[in-house]
Design an enzyme around this catalytic site. Structure first.
Site, PDB file in Angstrom:
ATOM      1  N   ARG A 174      -3.072   3.047   8.960  1.00 35.35           N
ATOM      2  CA  ARG A 174      -3.401   1.755   8.352  1.00 35.35           C
ATOM      3  C   ARG A 174      -2.158   0.865   8.222  1.00 35.35           C
ATOM      4  O   ARG A 174      -1.077   1.364   7.953  1.00 35.35           O
ATOM      5  CB  ARG A 174      -3.933   1.959   6.926  1.00 35.35           C
ATOM      6  CG  ARG A 174      -5.281   2.598   6.821  1.00 35.35           C
ATOM      7  CD  ARG A 174      -5.599   2.800   5.339  1.00 35.35           C
ATOM      8  NE  ARG A 174      -6.599   3.808   5.129  1.00 35.35           N
ATOM      9  CZ  ARG A 174      -7.911   3.529   4.968  1.00 35.35           C
ATOM     10  NH1 ARG A 174      -8.335   2.293   4.966  1.00 35.35           N
ATOM     11  NH2 ARG A 174      -8.774   4.521   4.797  1.00 35.35           N
ATOM     12  N   SER A 215      10.654 -44.452 -17.453  1.00 34.60           N
ATOM     13  CA  SER A 215       9.557 -43.580 -17.050  1.00 34.60           C
ATOM     14  C   SER A 215       9.433 -43.642 -15.534  1.00 34.60           C
ATOM     15  O   SER A 215       9.278 -44.727 -14.956  1.00 34.60           O
ATOM     16  CB  SER A 215       8.255 -44.039 -17.717  1.00 34.60           C
ATOM     17  OG  SER A 215       7.192 -43.218 -17.293  1.00 34.60           O
ATOM     18  N   CYS A 243       5.505 -40.581 -15.360  1.00 37.16           N
ATOM     19  CA  CYS A 243       4.089 -40.852 -15.595  1.00 37.16           C
ATOM     20  C   CYS A 243       3.331 -40.992 -14.291  1.00 37.16           C
ATOM     21  O   CYS A 243       2.203 -41.430 -14.265  1.00 37.16           O
ATOM     22  CB  CYS A 243       3.909 -42.095 -16.464  1.00 37.16           C
ATOM     23  SG  CYS A 243       4.522 -43.596 -15.702  1.00 37.16           S
ATOM     24  N   LYS A 275       0.838  -1.191   0.000  1.00 34.55           N
ATOM     25  CA  LYS A 275       0.000   0.000   0.000  1.00 34.55           C
ATOM     26  C   LYS A 275       0.885   1.257   0.000  1.00 34.55           C
ATOM     27  O   LYS A 275       0.679   2.188  -0.803  1.00 34.55           O
ATOM     28  CB  LYS A 275      -0.910  -0.002   1.245  1.00 34.55           C
ATOM     29  CG  LYS A 275      -1.952   1.103   1.241  1.00 34.55           C
ATOM     30  CD  LYS A 275      -2.614   1.276   2.606  1.00 34.55           C
ATOM     31  CE  LYS A 275      -3.505   0.107   3.009  1.00 34.55           C
ATOM     32  NZ  LYS A 275      -4.913   0.282   2.595  1.00 34.55           N
ATOM     33  N   GLY A 291      -8.086  -7.610   5.325  1.00 38.60           N
ATOM     34  CA  GLY A 291      -8.916  -7.738   6.523  1.00 38.60           C
ATOM     35  C   GLY A 291      -8.231  -8.386   7.705  1.00 38.60           C
ATOM     36  O   GLY A 291      -8.839  -8.618   8.750  1.00 38.60           O
ATOM     37  N   ARG A 311      -3.653  -1.115  -6.374  1.00 42.86           N
ATOM     38  CA  ARG A 311      -2.944  -2.396  -6.243  1.00 42.86           C
ATOM     39  C   ARG A 311      -3.315  -3.281  -7.435  1.00 42.86           C
ATOM     40  O   ARG A 311      -4.307  -2.989  -8.133  1.00 42.86           O
ATOM     41  CB  ARG A 311      -3.302  -3.082  -4.920  1.00 42.86           C
ATOM     42  CG  ARG A 311      -4.770  -3.343  -4.753  1.00 42.86           C
ATOM     43  CD  ARG A 311      -5.064  -3.944  -3.387  1.00 42.86           C
ATOM     44  NE  ARG A 311      -6.499  -4.057  -3.175  1.00 42.86           N
ATOM     45  CZ  ARG A 311      -7.062  -4.374  -2.021  1.00 42.86           C
ATOM     46  NH1 ARG A 311      -6.323  -4.577  -0.949  1.00 42.86           N
ATOM     47  NH2 ARG A 311      -8.369  -4.485  -1.931  1.00 42.86           N
ATOM     48  N   TYR A 317      10.003 -35.611 -21.148  1.00 46.33           N
ATOM     49  CA  TYR A 317       8.583 -35.246 -21.135  1.00 46.33           C
ATOM     50  C   TYR A 317       7.983 -35.518 -19.764  1.00 46.33           C
ATOM     51  O   TYR A 317       8.571 -36.254 -18.952  1.00 46.33           O
ATOM     52  CB  TYR A 317       7.808 -36.017 -22.210  1.00 46.33           C
ATOM     53  CG  TYR A 317       7.750 -37.493 -21.916  1.00 46.33           C
ATOM     54  CD1 TYR A 317       6.744 -38.024 -21.093  1.00 46.33           C
ATOM     55  CD2 TYR A 317       8.716 -38.363 -22.399  1.00 46.33           C
ATOM     56  CE1 TYR A 317       6.714 -39.367 -20.769  1.00 46.33           C
ATOM     57  CE2 TYR A 317       8.697 -39.704 -22.077  1.00 46.33           C
ATOM     58  CZ  TYR A 317       7.701 -40.194 -21.257  1.00 46.33           C
ATOM     59  OH  TYR A 317       7.682 -41.518 -20.932  1.00 46.33           O
ATOM     60  N   HIS A 329      -7.686 -44.254  -4.160  1.00 43.67           N
ATOM     61  CA  HIS A 329      -8.197 -44.785  -5.415  1.00 43.67           C
ATOM     62  C   HIS A 329      -9.211 -43.833  -6.025  1.00 43.67           C
ATOM     63  O   HIS A 329      -9.131 -43.464  -7.201  1.00 43.67           O
ATOM     64  CB  HIS A 329      -8.822 -46.162  -5.152  1.00 43.67           C
ATOM     65  CG  HIS A 329      -9.403 -46.800  -6.380  1.00 43.67           C
ATOM     66  ND1 HIS A 329     -10.722 -46.700  -6.703  1.00 43.67           N
ATOM     67  CD2 HIS A 329      -8.807 -47.512  -7.368  1.00 43.67           C
ATOM     68  CE1 HIS A 329     -10.929 -47.352  -7.838  1.00 43.67           C
ATOM     69  NE2 HIS A 329      -9.783 -47.851  -8.261  1.00 43.67           N
ATOM     70  N   MET A 379      -5.494  -7.249   9.298  1.00 41.24           N
ATOM     71  CA  MET A 379      -4.846  -6.372  10.265  1.00 41.24           C
ATOM     72  C   MET A 379      -5.652  -5.101  10.472  1.00 41.24           C
ATOM     73  O   MET A 379      -6.685  -4.885   9.846  1.00 41.24           O
ATOM     74  CB  MET A 379      -3.422  -6.086   9.821  1.00 41.24           C
ATOM     75  CG  MET A 379      -2.551  -7.325  10.091  1.00 41.24           C
ATOM     76  SD  MET A 379      -0.861  -7.046   9.685  1.00 41.24           S
ATOM     77  CE  MET A 379      -1.012  -6.302   8.112  1.00 41.24           C
TER      78      MET A 379
END
Lengths: 886, 886
Positions: free
Chosen positions: A92, A775, A843, A22, A101, A335, A863, A457, A103
């Site tokens: 502030r 893999s 994978c 701020k 909100g 901001r 990959y 699962h 502080m």
């Protein structure tokens, strides 16, 4: 001596760390010439020094503050505590990162009996009194710790006496009495008078704002967001301006673009004759920002210019607070504007086209989580809010698979299958799921489980299918026999509608309307991802077990299939009984006959996938799970057999069950995850993987004859010693060559292995001799590296560990760089040393998780492979990793 | 060109690789001037070349052979195939390492119709004919592959016609006929005549000896002993000498010291007028070698000198074959004498005292396995042989824990406890064992299980106690209800005597007499081990859970306790019900109350151990196994509850069981080995490890006050993330400090962790910050590195893997240097980097296994810890490792 106080004109936007977000914004705006009320910022260093000294202001800080106040007085032409033209200030907080909100703020500091009188003359008595009672209330509560409700109680007494019963209905006389009562309350509580000295008010308010940094809400917010406690907060002191003094005053909030759609037009709210709090409190319906053009055309024009200027200055959407005081526009804050996922993507791509930012900046501005949200249905926000307000939110549990779904609760897979097939929207509710439930899960729109974690699962299957899932919802109590569940005093019976939000873990009673995603229509996202594709080095492949998933993966931009599991294929109804017989067969001859029956099914499976993946590699993993997973569960058998023995009913069935039980007992394993599975099954059940290889290569030859460009890669799972791989590869490559010779068509194939055990990673140099590719199966690798069974741990201690900070993250969600990662890096290095052409990917579940993708980029994998729905996330993450690390 | 043939005078004892053991010995003896019949050796290279060329002699070999034959002719004054003084030769195999009886020999080569006549004149017709028929038989069988029984059948026909029925009863006439019949058989089988040409006989015999290198017996022997196939065998060709020509002839075998006791005196057997085969065949009772002194004093003296000379030459006990032919002593072979474990130790220590060898040589001469055998009872060898011959050997399975025991078969632990306590010798026979059986195992003299491997519960516990155990005996079929087992058609009922040899894995019917060990009386062994102690760098500690084991460990030479498990203490009868209640308790308050009840028991346990271990460190591991191991098994509960529900009997018991079942189901884990155990239990069950720590430190303070020098080290198990250790240590160290403050006496304590998960090894640098010591739990570390559950794997695939050569060794027996070892090495390096004083040891099963001890030496551990009975093995292995690697 350290400088603790910066006038707004002394700071700039790069001083976030010292001045907070701020303060840095106010300084920047002041310096680029915007109209900001005069003020200054006390630095975060002052806050840190304050705590270091045991809550004492550091030497010089107050003196600098008084000096700065004098400058404000000059700039505003008012005097703090002055009776001519009294200056009031706001005090502030403002940390590096916005903590909305969390502080404290004290307004109207500088009012006392003296200045009150003058303010009454200048701005009206009622306004002055209301400001004063607010100061006493805020100061008493925030600085002195008098409980808020005690002030509220006083106020309520007076409100009762009015017709309207609201704050605004209080008469000036009443406010006078309120002020007196507040002062009495203050005196009674603290045994002292409310301070008349403005500088006393100011210094105590500064201390209170510092203190709020370690207030409970701020501490827990920081923990959640990972903000370190040693940052501290700055304090901003600014001359008060009032939007509620007369008709030519007002206040509002404006975004430079629409934060919900991303559209390029001002968006915000505006109230005439009002203060900022009134906008927030929603006492009156505000005007839209567009209407300001009619009401205050001149100021709208001015504001609009400010918006353009700030956006071009910050090169991002700004969220701006402003006040018009007696015809004069003041900018109170700017901001970066928070925005929805959809608007974030639109704004980023628009800004690239507008020439404001580069492609690379656009890519870094979108978080992978935002992409995730875009690709799943979500509940209508209004409807969700209403449901929460009316108490229909039943529980909040694990957000196991994102997306929103409503449907009737159903308590078993068969019924879910039946009703789902009949077109009903069904939510399958189970204590937990297992492979037997898969047919029901396939037909459900969402899954809710009482037990199990992020990699249970249910969660894994749901994420694979992009279906919403809420897991580990321990607060619901399922009664399977009565087909219902209880939760916080309510009862949901089978057939009742429920709604689950897998992105937030919320469970609702009733049916909530959803908003559906459509990747095809997300043109901006597609544009962004195509830019990401140009940037990234990592390939992005998909885990897909069937042609439908493969097709979806292509739509999402896959470049290959990194994991095609073959065991799901064994669970299908028409094959299951053959599989069971095969496992139970007592001779090799009998087993081979049954395997021969399975061959055509498997071949068809593969043909379908190869056709879809024309031109792309397809990695097929040979059978992996413990074989007894295909047989009925041991405990069910014990129960059924005991029951039948006891009653003497149905001796035929008993005999059959006893036979199965014998096999199940023989195969039963204490720790099945580390038992006869993976390549061990291939080695111990002769004919099994030969059949699978035959099916793969026959399918490849068949579709190659159709003109399809096919690239099968056969993956041998769970290797821990090179000889396992050696033995299996030799055996299977012979099958492959035989098939190719018989079919008379050349097919390009590879053999490789999964790296799932620590030993495989450690001996990668040996394995690479027999592998065309590796893999990483990081689910298993994580289990074994940690010695933690994911099936058991999440509910029993792992989530608790994360909660208590013993583990920074759940390692099954976010790859463990320091443990598992070390093995992976060692593996890549050793593997490539033996075989520089080795193709290496991942994978496991981690393949679609941003931090994990970043690591895969860092260690040079070829990959990542993930479920189709996570492909866009992986594409973006891979590009971000490249931009971050090069 | 490569030289393929070496005359005995051309070789020496260092040419073992080329000439084989026998050839090198003959060459050496020739060169030091002993009387060896003239001869030569065809090298192993010739054998390799022969196989490389597809069973063709390499170029030049035959020519060299003929050349060498000429030299023999000169040396012996005889001629091969000569009618004046015919030379006969033996053709014998001889590999680098002796492979007794595994390969072929052809004797009397050079006999044909011509030479037979002359031999008859020189040595008598009967002798000549007998030699001839032996040649035809050996040649026909070995060289030509005619089945042995066909020759035997012919011989049997003639033997039947005699009164005695033995070979020696055959008349000269009969032998003539036998020769004719043998030749006819030869002709009929092969459609060719028996070769008359001596060189033809010779070259075919050489080929046959080469071929026997790949004969089935040799191949399987090599596999067993780890002898590589590419070594090949040499062939020794030597002039025949005959001990059966007249009264001044004889033959015998002599050891330079007694191979069974080690006593320093000649030991062996001698027959007058006999050939070597006759000694082996046992046709006549031989004289002891001492008696030769009376019968042939001159030759005895000569032989005795040869023995002394050879022993001093080879600096080890020699096993010597000799023949006296017509008053002349010939030495036919010398080799290192095989000996019993006991004699090996005595000989080694004696030789040191005699100044023949050094201490270091003595240490390397004893194998750890020999030490192991010395420390366990064994069956009387005669009795064992008799039992095998009479078919009483029921099975051969895994040699899970060495030692021999006889007792009555008992099929459950309670009964074993009862009968064992009553003084009966009991062998506990179970499908497998678990912690519930421990009281019965404690009272049994031996354990036999149907399932489970080398590290099954039964095996581990038995080894820990030094009790014999045969495990994984799948060929027995136990019927628990009928209390009996069946095996190969026989039935053993409860109460029947059986005998098990845990060193060989054999199971016998009936009671076999045993020979008991006594470490206290093994003075030579103690001497040898004290030398080993001077040499070794590694410490040797013991795994011991109670004062009795600790005392035994001290007797065996321990320098500390490396693992005192605390969970066994929880299983004891008087505590068990408190433990169960503690686990099931629903509130922390209730749990704490129960923990308070356990505290005094635990304290007493530790006091007892500390008193015994005065002056030594004692590492105590906090509770480790999954907590549900203390509750009844899930499947038993399901069965019982189902039964009671079905019958409606005993509703009170049903309610109680259902309550337990609920807890068991809640705690049940799919993979318990990777579930809530180790430090996870400490973290998730508040109060548990605090109680244990309090008990340890209170006990330490109490005994310190008695004047005992006490060094407790508290070990936190199964760490996988540094924070687990951090949290536990902080919590427990506070308890320790509180106790010490309250007791008012300083006690030296340490905290450390077990390294059991790969992640612990990988992040050792982090763990070392909170550890005074590390201890490798290589059982778990092996499980997780391989991804192999030892409880399941051994029976299901691991032993099969070893059998098939997929794994070189069972990694739970012999530490896996290439996989687990890499992690251990990384751990030591990282850990010491953070904390150079870190004490690092191993307390897994591997701590007493020689190859594993060697590895621990190599990576610089401070100590190995093993079960008390393995301490001598570890002491010796550690010294051998030091001698090998420095």
């Amino acid at each position: 001596m350290l400088k603790y106080v910066y006038l707004f004109q002394e700071g700039n936007k790069d001083m976030r760390n010292e001045l907070g977000g701020k303060g840095a914004g106010l300084a920047e705006m002041t310096n680029i010439g915007l109209k900001v009320p005069p003020g200054f910022t006390i630095t975060t260093e002052a806050c840190i020094a304050y705590f270091d000294a045991g809550k004492k202001f550091p030497a010089g800080m107050l003196e600098e503050t008084i000096e700065a106040m004098k400058t404000i007085e000059e700039q505003s032409g008012k005097r703090f505590g002055g009776t001519e033209n009294p200056l009031l200030v706001s005090v502030r907080s403002g940390a590096r990162i916005s903590m909305p909100g969390m502080m404290d703020t004290v307004l109207n500091v500088g009012l006392n009996q003296e200045t009150l009188k003058r303010l009454s003359e200048l701005a009206g008595e009622r306004f002055a009194l209301d400001s004063y009672r607010r100061l006493i209330q805020m100061f008493g509560n925030i600085v002195k710790g008098i409980e808020r409700h005690k002030f509220e109680a006083v106020l309520d007494e007076y409100k009762k006496k009015t017709a309207g019963g609201q704050d605004i209905d209080l008469t000036t006389e009443m406010l006078k009495e309120v002020v007196e009562d507040f002062k009495k309350l203050y005196r009674d509580e603290l045994n002292e008078e409310f301070p008349e000295d403005p500088y006393d008010q100011l210094s105590q308010s500064i201390g209170a704002v510092f203190d709020s940094w370690y207030g409970a809400p701020a501490v827990s917010y920081r923990k959640e967001e990972g903000i370190p406690g040693h940052w501290g907060t700055a304090v901003n002191i600014m001359a008060m301006v009032f939007g509620n003094i007369g008709d030519d005053s007002g206040t509002g909030v404006v975004f430079t673009r629409d934060p919900s759609t991303g559209e390029k037009k001002l968006y915000g709210e505006f109230l005439l004759t009002a203060q900022g709090e009134d906008v927030v409190a929603g006492i009156r319906t505000p005007y839209s920002i567009g209407e300001m053009d009619e009401l205050m055309p001149e100021h709208y024009k001015e504001l609009s210019d400010v918006c353009t200027r700030l956006e071009q200055h910050y090169l991002d959407v700004q969220d701006i607070e402003f006040t018009v005081e007696k015809g004069k526009l003041w900018i109170l804050q700017t901001r970066t504007g928070k925005r929805t996922a959809r608007s974030a993507v639109k704004i980023a791509t628009d800004m690239v086209e507008e020439g404001l930012i580069t492609i690379e900046e656009a890519i870094t501005r979108i978080s992978p989580h935002q992409v995730d949200l875009l690709l799943h249905p979500s509940f209508d926000l209004e409807a969700k809010k209403k449901a929460i307000d009316s108490g229909d939110r039943l529980a909040v549990a694990l957000n196991a698979s994102p997306g929103a779904a409503s449907g009737i609760a159903v308590f078993d897979a068969d019924k879910a299958d039946e009703l789902g097939s009949a077109g009903r929207a069904v939510i399958l509710v189970r204590p937990e799921t297992n492979p037997d439930d898969v047919h029901g899960m396939a037909k459900a729109v969402g899954i809710l489980t009482q037990h199990g974690g992020m990699t249970s699962h249910a969660a894994v299957v749901a994420r694979g299918w992009g279906k919403p899932c809420v897991a580990g919802c321990e607060s619901i109590h399922i009664d399977l026999k009565a087909r219902k569940f209880r939760v916080s005093g309510r009862e949901i019976k089978e057939g009742d509608y429920i709604s689950i939000d897998g992105g937030s873990g919320e469970v609702f009673a009733g049916e909530l309307p959803t908003v559906a995603p459509d990747f095809g229509k997300e043109l901006e996202l597609q544009k962004l991802l195509s830019w990401a594709d140009e940037v990234r080095r990592l390939g992005v492949w998909a885990n897909a077990d069937n042609p439908i998933d493969a097709k979806r993966a292509l739509e999402f931009g896959t470049e290959g299939i990194g994991l095609c599991r073959t065991e799901h294929m064994f669970f299908e109804e028409e094959r299951r009984h053959i599989v069971v017989k095969m496992i139970m067969s007592e001779s090799q001859e009998e087993r081979q006959k049954l395997l021969d029956q399975l061959l055509p099914f498997q071949r068809e499976d593969f043909e379908g996938i190869f056709r879809v993946m024309d031109g792309y590699p397809v990695i097929i993993r040979l059978i992996d799970p413990p074989m007894h997973e295909f047989l009925p569960p041991r405990e069910e058998l014990i129960e059924e057999v005991t029951k039948l023995q006891c009653t003497g009913e149905d001796p035929e069935k008993l005999a059959e069950l006893e036979k199965i039980q014998e096999v199940v007992e023989r195969m039963w394993e204490i720790n099945p995850m580390m038992g006869v599975r993976g390549c061990r099954a291939g080695i111990m059940y002769p004919g099994l993987t030969e059949m699978q290889t035959r099916a793969i290569i026959e399918a490849a030859c068949n579709v190659a004859k159709e003109g399809i460009d096919v690239h099968p890669e056969i993956m041998i799972p769970l290797t821990s010693h090179v000889n396992e791989l050696h033995v299996e590869r030799d055996k299977l490559e012979k099958v492959a060559k035989d098939v190719i010779a018989a079919k008379g068509i050349e097919v390009d194939y590879k053999f490789g292995t999964m790296i799932e055990t620590p030993r495989a990673a450690i001996t990668a140099d040996e394995l690479a001799e027999y592998s065309d590719f590796f893999s990483f199966g990081t689910n298993d690798l994580t289990q074994m590296t940690y010695g933690v069974s994911r099936d058991d741990a999440e509910g029993k201690f792992l989530l608790d560990y994360v909660e208590r900070g013993i583990l920074p993250k759940n390692p099954f969600e976010v790859l463990d760089w320091d443990g598992v990662g070390v093995l992976m890096e060692m593996c890549v290095e050793k593997g490539r040393k033996t075989n520089p052409k080795l193709e290496i990917g991942i994978c496991g579940e981690h393949g679609g998780e941003p931090r994990s993708v970043e690591f895969c980029h860092l260690i040079g994998l070829n990959y990542v492979s993930c479920s189709p729905f996570r492909i866009p996330i992986a594409r973006l993450s891979a590009a971000q990793a490249k931009l971050k690390h090069g």
